[in-house]
Design a protein around this motif. Structure first.
Motif, PDB file in Angstrom:
ATOM      1  N   MET A  44       0.850  -1.202   0.000  1.00 47.19           N
ATOM      2  CA  MET A  44       0.000   0.000   0.000  1.00 47.19           C
ATOM      3  C   MET A  44       0.879   1.244   0.000  1.00 47.19           C
ATOM      4  O   MET A  44       1.584   1.523   0.984  1.00 47.19           O
ATOM      5  CB  MET A  44      -0.902  -0.005   1.237  1.00 47.19           C
ATOM      6  CG  MET A  44      -1.859  -1.198   1.275  1.00 47.19           C
ATOM      7  SD  MET A  44      -2.461  -1.605   2.934  1.00 47.19           S
ATOM      8  CE  MET A  44      -1.012  -2.432   3.635  1.00 47.19           C
ATOM      9  N   ALA A  45       0.866   1.962  -1.132  1.00 44.69           N
ATOM     10  CA  ALA A  45       1.703   3.160  -1.240  1.00 44.69           C
ATOM     11  C   ALA A  45       1.296   4.191  -0.193  1.00 44.69           C
ATOM     12  O   ALA A  45       0.108   4.417   0.049  1.00 44.69           O
ATOM     13  CB  ALA A  45       1.575   3.755  -2.642  1.00 44.69           C
ATOM     14  N   ARG A  46       2.274   4.821   0.419  1.00 44.90           N
ATOM     15  CA  ARG A  46       1.996   5.866   1.388  1.00 44.90           C
ATOM     16  C   ARG A  46       1.618   7.156   0.655  1.00 44.90           C
ATOM     17  O   ARG A  46       1.835   7.289  -0.542  1.00 44.90           O
ATOM     18  CB  ARG A  46       3.211   6.073   2.299  1.00 44.90           C
ATOM     19  CG  ARG A  46       3.485   4.844   3.163  1.00 44.90           C
ATOM     20  CD  ARG A  46       4.747   4.955   3.985  1.00 44.90           C
ATOM     21  NE  ARG A  46       4.988   3.720   4.738  1.00 44.90           N
ATOM     22  CZ  ARG A  46       6.091   3.465   5.409  1.00 44.90           C
ATOM     23  NH1 ARG A  46       7.075   4.365   5.430  1.00 44.90           N
ATOM     24  NH2 ARG A  46       6.230   2.323   6.068  1.00 44.90           N
ATOM     25  N   GLY A  83      -6.791  -2.070  -5.183  1.00 48.64           N
ATOM     26  CA  GLY A  83      -7.383  -0.799  -4.798  1.00 48.64           C
ATOM     27  C   GLY A  83      -6.487   0.337  -5.239  1.00 48.64           C
ATOM     28  O   GLY A  83      -5.362   0.118  -5.710  1.00 48.64           O
ATOM     29  N   PRO A  84      -6.941   1.575  -5.119  1.00 52.29           N
ATOM     30  CA  PRO A  84      -6.120   2.723  -5.509  1.00 52.29           C
ATOM     31  C   PRO A  84      -4.777   2.732  -4.785  1.00 52.29           C
ATOM     32  O   PRO A  84      -4.728   2.635  -3.555  1.00 52.29           O
ATOM     33  CB  PRO A  84      -6.983   3.925  -5.099  1.00 52.29           C
ATOM     34  CG  PRO A  84      -8.389   3.397  -5.109  1.00 52.29           C
ATOM     35  CD  PRO A  84      -8.274   1.983  -4.635  1.00 52.29           C
ATOM     36  N   ASP A  85      -3.692   2.786  -5.556  1.00 49.79           N
ATOM     37  CA  ASP A  85      -2.334   2.847  -5.015  1.00 49.79           C
ATOM     38  C   ASP A  85      -1.978   1.652  -4.141  1.00 49.79           C
ATOM     39  O   ASP A  85      -1.159   1.752  -3.217  1.00 49.79           O
ATOM     40  CB  ASP A  85      -2.127   4.139  -4.216  1.00 49.79           C
ATOM     41  CG  ASP A  85      -2.256   5.394  -5.072  1.00 49.79           C
ATOM     42  OD1 ASP A  85      -1.991   5.302  -6.282  1.00 49.79           O
ATOM     43  OD2 ASP A  85      -2.637   6.437  -4.530  1.00 49.79           O
ATOM     44  N   GLN A  86      -2.582   0.510  -4.426  1.00 46.48           N
ATOM     45  CA  GLN A  86      -2.201  -0.697  -3.687  1.00 46.48           C
ATOM     46  C   GLN A  86      -2.357  -1.935  -4.563  1.00 46.48           C
ATOM     47  O   GLN A  86      -3.143  -1.954  -5.502  1.00 46.48           O
ATOM     48  CB  GLN A  86      -3.013  -0.842  -2.411  1.00 46.48           C
ATOM     49  CG  GLN A  86      -4.510  -0.902  -2.582  1.00 46.48           C
ATOM     50  CD  GLN A  86      -5.223  -0.997  -1.243  1.00 46.48           C
ATOM     51  OE1 GLN A  86      -5.195  -2.043  -0.593  1.00 46.48           O
ATOM     52  NE2 GLN A  86      -5.866   0.088  -0.837  1.00 46.48           N
ATOM     53  N   PHE A  87      -1.580  -2.935  -4.257  1.00 44.78           N
ATOM     54  CA  PHE A  87      -1.604  -4.180  -5.032  1.00 44.78           C
ATOM     55  C   PHE A  87      -1.113  -5.325  -4.163  1.00 44.78           C
ATOM     56  O   PHE A  87      -0.486  -5.116  -3.121  1.00 44.78           O
ATOM     57  CB  PHE A  87      -0.737  -4.057  -6.295  1.00 44.78           C
ATOM     58  CG  PHE A  87       0.702  -3.691  -6.039  1.00 44.78           C
ATOM     59  CD1 PHE A  87       1.681  -4.669  -5.911  1.00 44.78           C
ATOM     60  CD2 PHE A  87       1.088  -2.359  -5.916  1.00 44.78           C
ATOM     61  CE1 PHE A  87       3.005  -4.330  -5.668  1.00 44.78           C
ATOM     62  CE2 PHE A  87       2.412  -2.008  -5.669  1.00 44.78           C
ATOM     63  CZ  PHE A  87       3.373  -2.994  -5.547  1.00 44.78           C
TER      64      PHE A  87
END
Length: 210
Positions: A44-46, A83-87
């Motif tokens: 999950m991108a910060r 999800g947005p900015d996560q993989f």
């Protein structure tokens, strides 16, 4: 004081009965497989670090993570949009400690990581009638023109959250779908898929991810 010995076991230990089920025939219409020995990491991108996270992923896996509902295959791993900015990183387990350490170092400072190795179960559905079976319990449109290889979705099956994506076609050219579910719901999902596939003939098994 009692001694406890913690032994890892499959969440499908009781539900998965290997072999042929349902309609008889020369070839099973559906192949149902629990994929074992896998590494799963939620990335999950910060805030403000999405580009840095994507750069780190490309350096580690050779591909950038998907920014829309897709699954991309890279060096030793598949990256699935969650999800947005996560993989989610899915990889066959070789040296789990080393694999997790490599990801921890790669994403240090840019993303938060959640180890899902023991919290999720991966079920793979394939075969010439796989799409027909899935249509009984999923509202997803799986036609090739709508859901080609590499497509993914976060969906619900039998009131259970599932990460769903389409793999490359099997050696016989038939579609292959993967479903990632929390281990506590794996038994229920397995039975839903199995029951929906019986009329086509099912070959059930477990296999080591490769």
């Amino acid at each position: 004081m009692a001694d406890f010995s913690w032994t890892t076991q499959s969440p499908l230990k009781k539900a998965l009965v290997p072999g042929r089920h349902g309609a008889a025939g020369a070839t099973a219409g559906v192949t149902l497989t629990e994929m074992r020995d896998i590494v799963l990491m939620q990335v999950m991108a910060r805030r403000g670090k999405a580009a840095e996270t994507a750069k780190a992923a490309k350096k580690l896996f050779g591909v950038e993570p998907p920014v829309s509902p897709k699954a991309v295959s890279g060096k030793g791993a598949t990256l699935v949009w969650s999800g947005p900015d996560q993989f989610t990183v899915f990889a066959p387990r070789s040296d789990e400690a080393a694999q997790l350490e490599a990801m921890t170092k790669a994403f240090a400072g840019s993303a938060s990581l959640s180890d899902q190795c023991d919290g999720r179960c991966l079920i793979r559905v394939s075969g010439p009638r796989a799409r027909d079976a899935i249509a009984k319990f999923s509202s997803l449109d799986l036609h090739d023109s709508v859901f080609p290889v590499g497509s993914s979705a976060n969906t619900s099956v039998d009131h259970t959250a599932v990460n769903f994506w389409r793999e490359a076609n099997g050696a016989d050219g038939t579609p292959v779908y993967s479903m990632l579910v929390f281990t506590s719901f794996a038994d229920s999902l397995w039975h839903v898929i199995l029951d929906s596939s019986l009329e086509y003939g099912v070959e059930a098994s477990s296999a080591r991810a490769a």
